[in-house]
Write a protein that holds these residues in place. Sequence first.
Motif, PDB file in Angstrom:
ATOM      1  N   LEU A 292       0.830  -1.197   0.000  1.00  0.00           N
ATOM      2  CA  LEU A 292       0.000   0.000   0.000  1.00  0.00           C
ATOM      3  C   LEU A 292       0.869   1.253   0.000  1.00  0.00           C
ATOM      4  O   LEU A 292       1.847   1.343   0.739  1.00  0.00           O
ATOM      5  N   HIS A 293       0.510   2.209  -0.821  1.00  0.00           N
ATOM      6  CA  HIS A 293       1.182   3.509  -0.793  1.00  0.00           C
ATOM      7  C   HIS A 293       0.850   4.186   0.537  1.00  0.00           C
ATOM      8  O   HIS A 293      -0.265   4.056   1.049  1.00  0.00           O
ATOM      9  N   PRO A 294       1.796   4.896   1.129  1.00  0.00           N
ATOM     10  CA  PRO A 294       1.531   5.541   2.432  1.00  0.00           C
ATOM     11  C   PRO A 294       0.293   6.432   2.429  1.00  0.00           C
ATOM     12  O   PRO A 294      -0.372   6.583   3.454  1.00  0.00           O
ATOM     13  N   GLU A 295      -0.031   7.043   1.276  1.00  0.00           N
ATOM     14  CA  GLU A 295      -1.187   7.940   1.198  1.00  0.00           C
ATOM     15  C   GLU A 295      -2.337   7.313   0.412  1.00  0.00           C
ATOM     16  O   GLU A 295      -3.126   8.011  -0.224  1.00  0.00           O
ATOM     17  N   VAL A 296      -2.443   5.986   0.457  1.00  0.00           N
ATOM     18  CA  VAL A 296      -3.494   5.286  -0.276  1.00  0.00           C
ATOM     19  C   VAL A 296      -4.876   5.799   0.146  1.00  0.00           C
ATOM     20  O   VAL A 296      -5.114   6.145   1.296  1.00  0.00           O
ATOM     21  N   LYS A 297      -5.787   5.819  -0.836  1.00  0.00           N
ATOM     22  CA  LYS A 297      -7.163   6.266  -0.607  1.00  0.00           C
ATOM     23  C   LYS A 297      -8.104   5.082  -0.816  1.00  0.00           C
ATOM     24  O   LYS A 297      -8.065   4.423  -1.852  1.00  0.00           O
ATOM     25  N   PHE A 298      -8.956   4.830   0.155  1.00  0.00           N
ATOM     26  CA  PHE A 298      -9.900   3.705   0.086  1.00  0.00           C
ATOM     27  C   PHE A 298     -11.314   4.282   0.154  1.00  0.00           C
ATOM     28  O   PHE A 298     -11.730   4.848   1.167  1.00  0.00           O
ATOM     29  N   THR A 299     -12.060   4.161  -0.955  1.00  0.00           N
ATOM     30  CA  THR A 299     -13.422   4.692  -1.041  1.00  0.00           C
ATOM     31  C   THR A 299     -14.415   3.546  -1.100  1.00  0.00           C
ATOM     32  O   THR A 299     -14.281   2.649  -1.937  1.00  0.00           O
TER      33      THR A 299
ATOM     34  N   THR B   2     -21.568   2.634  -0.237  1.00  0.00           N
ATOM     35  CA  THR B   2     -22.527   1.893   0.576  1.00  0.00           C
ATOM     36  C   THR B   2     -23.928   2.460   0.340  1.00  0.00           C
ATOM     37  O   THR B   2     -24.078   3.542  -0.258  1.00  0.00           O
ATOM     38  N   PRO B   3     -24.974   1.772   0.812  1.00  0.00           N
ATOM     39  CA  PRO B   3     -26.325   2.333   0.678  1.00  0.00           C
ATOM     40  C   PRO B   3     -26.477   3.673   1.389  1.00  0.00           C
ATOM     41  O   PRO B   3     -27.346   4.469   1.041  1.00  0.00           O
ATOM     42  N   GLN B   4     -25.626   3.940   2.375  1.00  0.00           N
ATOM     43  CA  GLN B   4     -25.691   5.198   3.132  1.00  0.00           C
ATOM     44  C   GLN B   4     -24.848   6.308   2.512  1.00  0.00           C
ATOM     45  O   GLN B   4     -24.838   7.442   2.993  1.00  0.00           O
ATOM     46  N   GLY B   5     -24.104   5.993   1.441  1.00  0.00           N
ATOM     47  CA  GLY B   5     -23.259   6.985   0.801  1.00  0.00           C
ATOM     48  C   GLY B   5     -21.828   6.486   0.663  1.00  0.00           C
ATOM     49  O   GLY B   5     -21.545   5.300   0.874  1.00  0.00           O
ATOM     50  N   GLN B   6     -20.919   7.397   0.287  1.00  0.00           N
ATOM     51  CA  GLN B   6     -19.516   7.055   0.096  1.00  0.00           C
ATOM     52  C   GLN B   6     -18.712   7.424   1.344  1.00  0.00           C
ATOM     53  O   GLN B   6     -18.884   8.505   1.902  1.00  0.00           O
ATOM     54  N   PHE B   7     -17.833   6.503   1.741  1.00  0.00           N
ATOM     55  CA  PHE B   7     -16.966   6.730   2.901  1.00  0.00           C
ATOM     56  C   PHE B   7     -15.521   6.537   2.474  1.00  0.00           C
ATOM     57  O   PHE B   7     -15.200   5.581   1.752  1.00  0.00           O
ATOM     58  N   VAL B   8     -14.654   7.436   2.905  1.00  0.00           N
ATOM     59  CA  VAL B   8     -13.264   7.442   2.470  1.00  0.00           C
ATOM     60  C   VAL B   8     -12.333   7.213   3.663  1.00  0.00           C
ATOM     61  O   VAL B   8     -12.505   7.840   4.726  1.00  0.00           O
ATOM     62  N   THR B   9     -11.366   6.315   3.466  1.00  0.00           N
ATOM     63  CA  THR B   9     -10.312   6.078   4.447  1.00  0.00           C
ATOM     64  C   THR B   9      -8.979   6.428   3.802  1.00  0.00           C
ATOM     65  O   THR B   9      -8.714   6.014   2.672  1.00  0.00           O
ATOM     66  N   LEU B  10      -8.145   7.184   4.494  1.00  0.00           N
ATOM     67  CA  LEU B  10      -6.860   7.615   3.961  1.00  0.00           C
ATOM     68  C   LEU B  10      -5.719   7.053   4.800  1.00  0.00           C
ATOM     69  O   LEU B  10      -5.826   6.970   6.025  1.00  0.00           O
ATOM     70  N   GLY B  11      -4.630   6.678   4.116  1.00  0.00           N
ATOM     71  CA  GLY B  11      -3.435   6.230   4.820  1.00  0.00           C
ATOM     72  C   GLY B  11      -3.294   4.721   4.874  1.00  0.00           C
ATOM     73  O   GLY B  11      -4.278   3.992   5.027  1.00  0.00           O
ATOM     74  N   ALA B  12      -2.070   4.252   4.699  1.00  0.00           N
ATOM     75  CA  ALA B  12      -1.807   2.813   4.616  1.00  0.00           C
ATOM     76  C   ALA B  12      -2.195   2.074   5.888  1.00  0.00           C
ATOM     77  O   ALA B  12      -2.749   0.975   5.834  1.00  0.00           O
ATOM     78  N   THR B  13      -1.916   2.656   7.052  1.00  0.00           N
ATOM     79  CA  THR B  13      -2.213   1.962   8.307  1.00  0.00           C
ATOM     80  C   THR B  13      -3.709   1.725   8.468  1.00  0.00           C
ATOM     81  O   THR B  13      -4.144   0.620   8.815  1.00  0.00           O
TER      82      THR B  13
END
Length: 288
Positions: free
Chosen positions: A198-205, A208-219
């Motif tokens: 994973l890149h240190p600044e990876v973006k995970f989008t 979901t039925p409730q909308g889009q949720f974003v997680t940032l960072g490899a950890t």
Amino acid sequence: MDPISEAFESHRVRLRAVAHRVLGSHADAEDVVQEAWLRLSRQDTGTIDNLGGWLTTVVGRISLDVLRSGRSRPQVGLDDQGPEFTVVLDDAPAPEELVELGDSVGLALLTVLDSLRPDERLAFVLHDVFAVPHAEIGTILGKSADATKMLTSRARRKVRNVQGGEPPVGTVRQQREVVHAFLAAARDGQFERLLEVLHPEVKFTVHTPQGQFVTLGATEVATRARVAGGAAHGRTATVNGRPGVISWKEDGTPASVLAFTVVDGRITEVTAVIDPAELALMELPAPA
């Protein structure tokens, strides 16, 4: 379904992907594919030696006419980021399989492509994204293979200049190896291995039925991936030109679609769709 209709349907996903990459609009891509079907229905199919190549040529010519007429502009707003995904299983039959994709062509590159002339844009997309030979592209543009090669090279330089440098390039196989390593590490709960891919600044989008949720960072992403490692049990696919994974529930309905962006051997972005409404719009294949 008659044989001609069935043959056309086997190419529809790829043709739609070609038209969308050229035009930047899902609606225009659908129109182009429909026009290609109408032309095929009027054609003596006995004169067609390679249906896949013939259809690619027709879609390319129609798309070029649309670009030259100015009827289409790339649509890269929020509405175009919704459930519009093109998904093809890796082992699905495809006479002109998408190979050597290099850098994935996503929304950002669609904006970059808008800086190209219509003939440059078509040549770049067909050759660098869909690996169509220059000779075949030349028949669409009315140019020789050498002239088309020069056109593609010029378009590639323009894209690099707009992007601010050399775009990261990797073959589908190399990208797949990184994704497989990620999935294996997620399945086995190997936290350190997840951090390696994973890149240190990876973006995970996540959609979901409730909308889009974003997680940032490899950890943070590695922590979520380790908990949700079940995605490793899906089937690999190509999602919007990127390596991806489809998983299904026990009853055969789609559970999720994952798409990965890989740059220089590391995952920089992951998109996960688990919203049943979005999944239902993707025309996903059934599990084998």
